[in-house]
Design a protein around this motif. Structure first.
Motif, PDB file in Angstrom:
ATOM      1  N   ALA A  15      50.082  41.300  34.618  1.00 49.23           N
ATOM      2  CA  ALA A  15      50.144  42.772  34.609  1.00 49.23           C
ATOM      3  C   ALA A  15      49.078  43.370  35.523  1.00 49.23           C
ATOM      4  O   ALA A  15      49.342  44.343  36.245  1.00 49.23           O
ATOM      5  N   GLY A  16      47.886  42.807  35.502  1.00 48.82           N
ATOM      6  CA  GLY A  16      46.828  43.318  36.368  1.00 48.82           C
ATOM      7  C   GLY A  16      47.147  43.144  37.838  1.00 48.82           C
ATOM      8  O   GLY A  16      46.908  44.039  38.652  1.00 48.82           O
ATOM      9  N   TRP A  17      47.704  41.987  38.184  1.00 45.00           N
ATOM     10  CA  TRP A  17      48.034  41.708  39.585  1.00 45.00           C
ATOM     11  C   TRP A  17      49.215  42.557  40.061  1.00 45.00           C
ATOM     12  O   TRP A  17      49.146  43.194  41.101  1.00 45.00           O
ATOM     13  N   SER A  18      50.289  42.561  39.267  1.00 39.30           N
ATOM     14  CA  SER A  18      51.527  43.177  39.750  1.00 39.30           C
ATOM     15  C   SER A  18      51.628  44.667  39.469  1.00 39.30           C
ATOM     16  O   SER A  18      52.219  45.402  40.263  1.00 39.30           O
ATOM     17  N   VAL A  19      51.077  45.142  38.377  1.00 41.10           N
ATOM     18  CA  VAL A  19      51.215  46.562  38.041  1.00 41.10           C
ATOM     19  C   VAL A  19      50.009  47.357  38.539  1.00 41.10           C
ATOM     20  O   VAL A  19      50.164  48.282  39.341  1.00 41.10           O
ATOM     21  N   ALA A  20      48.815  46.993  38.088  1.00 44.91           N
ATOM     22  CA  ALA A  20      47.636  47.766  38.486  1.00 44.91           C
ATOM     23  C   ALA A  20      47.247  47.492  39.933  1.00 44.91           C
ATOM     24  O   ALA A  20      46.985  48.420  40.702  1.00 44.91           O
TER      25      ALA A  20
END
Length: 146
Positions: free
Chosen positions: A48-53
């Motif tokens: 989630a951190g890599w792809s969304v944020a």
């Protein structure tokens, strides 16, 4: 393409998932075998951190609030769905369900059960403020080190 924002987002949301998992573990009944619970949740935090944020980093500090919360929600939904599916598969191997339809329905029942178990002020506060804070830090690094 790897950027500083993606890397920092993955690290921060992975850490948020790890810490939140530590807060959730005492809520399970005594003697529950959690297996790779923390590690799997951390993986979803990294994703989630890599792809969304990380992919939205560099768009401004106001946007950092929203993509921080979006990444946090994505992390929680992925982790809840995966953990519910694993528990359903374990229970279906013990022939607990009468058919595949009941097993699929059980995934969503477990999703809701585990989600409601997480609704404590400490966990919700950690997730909300951690998501917003991580989003702001991701934005800071994305602006300074593109």
């Amino acid at each position: 393409m790897p950027t500083t924002g993606r890397f920092v987002g993955a690290v921060l949301f992975g850490a948020l998932a790890w810490y939140t998992s530590l807060l959730i573990i005492p809520l399970f009944p005594e003697g529950t075998n959690l297996g790779w619970f923390q590690e799997v949740n951390t993986l979803f935090g990294l994703i989630a951190g890599w792809s969304v944020a990380g992919s939205r980093a560099g768009t401004g500090y106001v946007s950092a609030f929203s993509y921080g919360l979006t990444a946090m929600v994505a992390m929680v939904v992925m982790a809840l769905f995966f953990n519910s599916t694993v528990v359903m598969i374990e229970q279906s191997l013990r022939r607990r369900y009468g058919g595949p339809g009941k097993a699929v329905t059980a995934v969503f029942e477990l999703f809701m059960e585990y989600g409601s178990m997480m609704l404590t002020p400490a966990i919700v506060g950690t997730l909300v403020f951690g998501g917003i804070g991580a989003g702001l830090v991701v934005e800071f690094f994305a602006k300074r080190y593109p």
